[in-house]
Design a protein around this motif. Structure first.
Motif, PDB file in Angstrom:
ATOM      1  N   ALA A 181       0.804  -1.224   0.000  1.00  0.00           N
ATOM      2  CA  ALA A 181       0.000   0.000   0.000  1.00  0.00           C
ATOM      3  C   ALA A 181       0.837   1.274   0.000  1.00  0.00           C
ATOM      4  CB  ALA A 181      -0.959   0.008   1.200  1.00  0.00           C
ATOM      5  N   PRO A 182       1.613   1.522  -1.067  1.00  0.00           N
ATOM      6  CA  PRO A 182       2.412   2.755  -1.107  1.00  0.00           C
ATOM      7  C   PRO A 182       1.541   3.997  -1.076  1.00  0.00           C
ATOM      8  CG  PRO A 182       2.358   1.672  -3.268  1.00  0.00           C
ATOM      9  CD  PRO A 182       1.743   0.720  -2.302  1.00  0.00           C
ATOM     10  N   ALA A 183       2.038   5.019  -0.394  1.00  0.00           N
ATOM     11  CA  ALA A 183       1.377   6.316  -0.324  1.00  0.00           C
ATOM     12  C   ALA A 183       2.413   7.391  -0.626  1.00  0.00           C
ATOM     13  CB  ALA A 183       0.739   6.548   1.049  1.00  0.00           C
ATOM     14  N   PRO A 184       1.979   8.571  -1.111  1.00  0.00           N
ATOM     15  CA  PRO A 184       2.941   9.612  -1.493  1.00  0.00           C
ATOM     16  C   PRO A 184       3.952   9.924  -0.394  1.00  0.00           C
ATOM     17  CG  PRO A 184       0.756  10.213  -2.247  1.00  0.00           C
ATOM     18  CD  PRO A 184       0.595   8.972  -1.414  1.00  0.00           C
ATOM     19  N   GLY A 185       5.210  10.002  -0.808  1.00  0.00           N
ATOM     20  CA  GLY A 185       6.282  10.401   0.099  1.00  0.00           C
ATOM     21  C   GLY A 185       6.880   9.286   0.922  1.00  0.00           C
ATOM     22  N   GLU A 186       6.307   8.086   0.870  1.00  0.00           N
ATOM     23  CA  GLU A 186       6.781   7.015   1.742  1.00  0.00           C
ATOM     24  C   GLU A 186       8.038   6.342   1.191  1.00  0.00           C
ATOM     25  OE1 GLU A 186       3.009   5.489   4.323  1.00  0.00           O
ATOM     26  OE2 GLU A 186       3.373   4.449   2.427  1.00  0.00           O
ATOM     27  N   LEU A 187       8.775   5.696   2.129  1.00  0.00           N
ATOM     28  CA  LEU A 187      10.032   5.020   1.803  1.00  0.00           C
ATOM     29  C   LEU A 187       9.881   3.519   2.010  1.00  0.00           C
ATOM     30  CD1 LEU A 187      13.127   4.970   1.209  1.00  0.00           C
ATOM     31  CD2 LEU A 187      13.469   5.273   3.678  1.00  0.00           C
ATOM     32  N   LEU A 188      10.317   2.747   1.017  1.00  0.00           N
ATOM     33  CA  LEU A 188      10.295   1.282   1.080  1.00  0.00           C
ATOM     34  C   LEU A 188      11.706   0.742   1.173  1.00  0.00           C
ATOM     35  CD1 LEU A 188       8.756  -1.507   0.589  1.00  0.00           C
ATOM     36  CD2 LEU A 188       9.406  -1.192  -1.813  1.00  0.00           C
ATOM     37  N   TRP A 189      11.891  -0.267   2.024  1.00  0.00           N
ATOM     38  CA  TRP A 189      13.069  -1.118   1.957  1.00  0.00           C
ATOM     39  C   TRP A 189      12.671  -2.371   1.178  1.00  0.00           C
ATOM     40  CZ3 TRP A 189      15.453  -1.680   7.575  1.00  0.00           C
ATOM     41  CH2 TRP A 189      16.043  -0.457   7.943  1.00  0.00           C
ATOM     42  N   ASP A 190      13.369  -2.668   0.098  1.00  0.00           N
ATOM     43  CA  ASP A 190      13.139  -3.863  -0.700  1.00  0.00           C
ATOM     44  C   ASP A 190      14.353  -4.755  -0.523  1.00  0.00           C
ATOM     45  OD1 ASP A 190      12.512  -5.770  -2.584  1.00  0.00           O
ATOM     46  OD2 ASP A 190      12.983  -4.510  -4.306  1.00  0.00           O
ATOM     47  N   ILE A 191      14.197  -5.829   0.254  1.00  0.00           N
ATOM     48  CA  ILE A 191      15.341  -6.657   0.651  1.00  0.00           C
ATOM     49  C   ILE A 191      15.371  -7.927  -0.194  1.00  0.00           C
ATOM     50  CG2 ILE A 191      16.397  -7.911   2.565  1.00  0.00           C
ATOM     51  CD1 ILE A 191      14.966  -5.885   4.420  1.00  0.00           C
ATOM     52  N   GLY A 192      16.519  -8.158  -0.832  1.00  0.00           N
ATOM     53  CA  GLY A 192      16.630  -9.243  -1.796  1.00  0.00           C
ATOM     54  C   GLY A 192      16.023  -8.798  -3.106  1.00  0.00           C
ATOM     55  N   GLY A 193      16.565  -7.707  -3.650  1.00  0.00           N
ATOM     56  CA  GLY A 193      15.916  -6.993  -4.754  1.00  0.00           C
ATOM     57  C   GLY A 193      15.710  -7.811  -6.010  1.00  0.00           C
ATOM     58  N   GLY A 194      16.594  -8.779  -6.316  1.00  0.00           N
ATOM     59  CA  GLY A 194      16.436  -9.580  -7.527  1.00  0.00           C
ATOM     60  C   GLY A 194      16.547  -8.739  -8.774  1.00  0.00           C
ATOM     61  N   SER A 195      15.419  -8.397  -9.359  1.00  0.00           N
ATOM     62  CA  SER A 195      15.381  -7.526 -10.542  1.00  0.00           C
ATOM     63  C   SER A 195      14.871  -6.122 -10.208  1.00  0.00           C
ATOM     64  CB  SER A 195      14.494  -8.150 -11.624  1.00  0.00           C
ATOM     65  OG  SER A 195      14.963  -9.424 -11.979  1.00  0.00           O
ATOM     66  N   GLY A 196      14.517  -5.911  -8.953  1.00  0.00           N
ATOM     67  CA  GLY A 196      14.071  -4.582  -8.526  1.00  0.00           C
ATOM     68  C   GLY A 196      12.613  -4.287  -8.781  1.00  0.00           C
ATOM     69  N   SER A 197      11.818  -5.299  -9.163  1.00  0.00           N
ATOM     70  CA  SER A 197      10.453  -5.018  -9.623  1.00  0.00           C
ATOM     71  C   SER A 197       9.562  -4.420  -8.542  1.00  0.00           C
ATOM     72  CB  SER A 197       9.812  -6.284 -10.199  1.00  0.00           C
ATOM     73  OG  SER A 197       9.706  -7.296  -9.207  1.00  0.00           O
ATOM     74  N   ILE A 198       9.672  -4.902  -7.297  1.00  0.00           N
ATOM     75  CA  ILE A 198       8.806  -4.379  -6.225  1.00  0.00           C
ATOM     76  C   ILE A 198       9.147  -2.916  -5.946  1.00  0.00           C
ATOM     77  CG2 ILE A 198       8.215  -4.564  -3.795  1.00  0.00           C
ATOM     78  CD1 ILE A 198       6.942  -6.746  -5.417  1.00  0.00           C
ATOM     79  N   ALA A 199      10.441  -2.604  -5.800  1.00  0.00           N
ATOM     80  CA  ALA A 199      10.847  -1.223  -5.524  1.00  0.00           C
ATOM     81  C   ALA A 199      10.500  -0.304  -6.680  1.00  0.00           C
ATOM     82  CB  ALA A 199      12.354  -1.171  -5.247  1.00  0.00           C
ATOM     83  N   ILE A 200      10.683  -0.781  -7.909  1.00  0.00           N
ATOM     84  CA  ILE A 200      10.400   0.053  -9.084  1.00  0.00           C
ATOM     85  C   ILE A 200       8.917   0.390  -9.161  1.00  0.00           C
ATOM     86  CG2 ILE A 200      10.285  -0.038 -11.616  1.00  0.00           C
ATOM     87  CD1 ILE A 200      13.011  -1.533 -11.478  1.00  0.00           C
ATOM     88  N   GLU A 201       8.060  -0.598  -8.959  1.00  0.00           N
ATOM     89  CA  GLU A 201       6.633  -0.319  -9.080  1.00  0.00           C
ATOM     90  C   GLU A 201       6.098   0.442  -7.868  1.00  0.00           C
ATOM     91  OE1 GLU A 201       4.242  -3.396 -10.851  1.00  0.00           O
ATOM     92  OE2 GLU A 201       5.977  -4.183 -11.939  1.00  0.00           O
ATOM     93  N   TRP A 202       6.734   0.293  -6.716  1.00  0.00           N
ATOM     94  CA  TRP A 202       6.432   1.162  -5.569  1.00  0.00           C
ATOM     95  C   TRP A 202       6.685   2.619  -5.961  1.00  0.00           C
ATOM     96  CZ3 TRP A 202       5.233   0.803  -0.182  1.00  0.00           C
ATOM     97  CH2 TRP A 202       5.567   1.934   0.581  1.00  0.00           C
ATOM     98  N   MET A 203       7.835   2.906  -6.566  1.00  0.00           N
ATOM     99  CA  MET A 203       8.184   4.284  -6.931  1.00  0.00           C
ATOM    100  C   MET A 203       7.327   4.803  -8.075  1.00  0.00           C
ATOM    101  SD  MET A 203      12.344   4.324  -6.489  1.00  0.00           S
ATOM    102  CE  MET A 203      12.442   6.089  -6.820  1.00  0.00           C
ATOM    103  N   ARG A 204       6.917   3.936  -8.983  1.00  0.00           N
ATOM    104  CA  ARG A 204       6.059   4.369 -10.081  1.00  0.00           C
ATOM    105  C   ARG A 204       4.651   4.743  -9.615  1.00  0.00           C
ATOM    106  NH1 ARG A 204       6.958   3.080 -15.596  1.00  0.00           N
ATOM    107  NH2 ARG A 204       4.731   2.608 -15.774  1.00  0.00           N
ATOM    108  N   SER A 205       4.274   4.327  -8.403  1.00  0.00           N
ATOM    109  CA  SER A 205       2.918   4.601  -7.935  1.00  0.00           C
ATOM    110  C   SER A 205       2.691   6.085  -7.664  1.00  0.00           C
ATOM    111  CB  SER A 205       2.615   3.787  -6.673  1.00  0.00           C
ATOM    112  OG  SER A 205       3.371   4.258  -5.565  1.00  0.00           O
ATOM    113  N   HIS A 206       3.753   6.822  -7.352  1.00  0.00           N
ATOM    114  CA  HIS A 206       3.656   8.274  -7.149  1.00  0.00           C
ATOM    115  C   HIS A 206       5.062   8.867  -7.258  1.00  0.00           C
ATOM    116  CE1 HIS A 206       2.917  12.193  -5.230  1.00  0.00           C
ATOM    117  NE2 HIS A 206       1.670  12.016  -5.625  1.00  0.00           N
ATOM    118  N   PRO A 207       5.190  10.050  -7.887  1.00  0.00           N
ATOM    119  CA  PRO A 207       6.531  10.619  -8.074  1.00  0.00           C
ATOM    120  C   PRO A 207       7.309  10.865  -6.791  1.00  0.00           C
ATOM    121  CG  PRO A 207       4.919  11.758  -9.459  1.00  0.00           C
ATOM    122  CD  PRO A 207       4.141  10.856  -8.553  1.00  0.00           C
ATOM    123  N   SER A 208       6.616  11.019  -5.663  1.00  0.00           N
ATOM    124  CA  SER A 208       7.325  11.299  -4.414  1.00  0.00           C
ATOM    125  C   SER A 208       7.680  10.045  -3.628  1.00  0.00           C
ATOM    126  CB  SER A 208       6.488  12.234  -3.529  1.00  0.00           C
ATOM    127  OG  SER A 208       5.293  11.590  -3.097  1.00  0.00           O
TER     128      SER A 208
END
Length: 433
Positions: A257-284
């Motif tokens: 549930a990403p919300a604007p301005g929030e920070l995610l730790w993505d541990i065991g990034g693999g290809s980075g898909s979770i972190a990338i789509e978290w960031m694509r959900s809002h520019p901040s």
């Protein structure tokens, strides 16, 4: 004897004046009066050159890099009346933000001028509220990729005269070659001009460095379509098999549930898909991915750039050791390394009240760890299974992917803990009685 409290420094008298390409002629009487009366005039060299001799204050050009120099320059002129020049609206990607962060909101007096975005929308007839704005001033062009959707209108704030050609190249790479480009130069000034073309056939050499790019987004027929919600096609990612697949990824982001301005730790990034789509959900939205394999870490950076979130921070190292010193997250996703000693507890302790933790696994060993965490901390434990239709001889059947066990939990607030203890003193948060 009562000691007098130490004197607090008096904040400098600072007025921020927005100025456009029309220079002195485009300013209001109030803005002109502030500039004429100022003892110190701070701004870019181009902006200071727009002022007439009647502005007798000491002229101080901003150094580069600008942001770290702001406190020192203001302190050096404490006690003087300061006027700061800004391009257009000082509070729209302008120096106004830095000044309010240093001096406090409401301390600098802000006299805005129409922004280049307002001018651009007025010239080409775009409703401002329906137009997305992306700045490339001091930022990589790759961040524009996340704003590209067929039929959308995007305004790009250029870094320099070379930005239009760079944008045209990026559009071609992203499958948006047919997009119409208009480069609007010196908006509001006597030398205002417009160059036009498509990304596929951009014929113009570099022009004026003061420009805004208007993009009518048009996707090349057959080019991959990337939506605005989690669950991008697996083909959008470069990977070596270490990829949270599309349907599981969409379900995982839904729980995070990403919300604007929030920070995610993505541990065991693999290809980075979770972190990338978290960031694509809002520019901040921000993310840090921790990946132990150096080759995968570089691959994550490539994926992030191609998918429009080049600001994704990649830490090469093993968790939990690689988490030391990172800023506190609003949410944590663990996609790998669950069996590392102390990882789950480290992530739980790093979360603030209200923070979310989600962990996925396909192995029995890690599943046992998640079951134990569920008993200790509560939350929700689910199994996600996806099957795909595949040919079976001349017929079609289902091929089951490996099921994913997912544990998700929200860290309770202190007040919630206190209320729970008072109401049910004998019940552990993980009990289901």
């Amino acid at each position: 004897m009562t000691l007098a409290p130490p004197e607090q420094p008096v904040p400098p008298a600072v007025t921020v004046v927005g100025i456009g390409a029309d220079g002195w002629a485009g300013l209001t009487d109030a803005a002109r009066a502030e500039l004429v009366g100022a003892q110190v005039l701070i701004g870019g060299a181009r902006q200071l050159a727009l002022l007439p001799p009647s502005c007798r204050g000491q002229r101080v050009p901003w150094p580069s890099p600008l942001r770290p120099a702001v406190p020192g320059i203001l302190a050096a002129h404490a006690g003087s009346t300061i006027a700061v020049l800004a391009s257009g609206d000082p509070m729209f990607y302008g120096i106004g933000r830095a000044l309010t962060e240093v001096l406090g909101a409401g301390v600098p007096r802000i006299l805005p001028h129409p922004s280049s975005v307002s001018y651009a929308c007025a010239r080409i007839g775009w409703p401002l509220e329906d137009t997305e704005v992306v700045t490339l001033v001091g930022r990589p062009a790759a961040r524009l990729a996340a704003a590209l959707h067929d039929g959308r209108r995007v305004l790009v704030l250029s870094a320099d005269a070379g930005t239009p050609a760079a944008v045209a190249g990026l559009l071609r790479e992203q499958g948006f070659g047919p997009s119409r480009l208009r480069v609007l130069e010196q908006l509001g000034g006597a030398d205002e001009a417009c160059a036009e073309g498509t990304a596929d056939h951009w014929p113009h050499p570099p022009g004026d460095p003061l420009n805004v790019i208007a993009i009518d987004c048009r996707r090349t027929p057959g080019a991959p379509r990337l939506g605005a919600v989690p669950g991008l096609p697996d083909e959008a990612y470069e990977h070596d098999g270490q990829l949270t697949k599309r349907h599981i990824r969409a379900a995982t982001l839904g729980v995070l549930a990403p919300a604007p301005g929030e920070l995610l730790w993505d541990i065991g990034g693999g290809s980075g898909s979770i972190a990338i789509e978290w960031m694509r959900s809002h520019p901040s939205c921000r993310a840090i991915t921790v990946e132990r394999d150096p080759e995968r870490a570089v691959r994550i950076e490539r994926n992030a750039g191609r998918l429009g979130v080049p600001a994704l921070r990649v830490v090469t190292g093993r968790a939990p050791g690689g988490l030391a010193g990172l800023p506190a997250p609003d949410a944590v996703f663990i996609g790998g390394g669950l069996t590392a000693p102390g990882l789950l507890d480290t992530c739980w302790n790093a979360l603030p009240p209200g923070g979310r933790l989600v962990a996925n696994t396909v192995t029995l060993e890690s599943e046992a760890l998640l079951a134990g965490a569920h008993r200790r901390y509560g939350g929700e434990l689910v199994r996600l299974a996806v099957a795909h239709a595949v040919p079976v001889g001349g017929f079609t059947g289902w091929r089951q992917a490996m099921p994913v066990t997912q544990w998700s939990v929200r860290k309770p607030s202190i007040s919630t803990d206190a209320e729970s203890s008072a109401e049910e003193p004998a019940q552990h948060p993980g009990d289901n009685r």
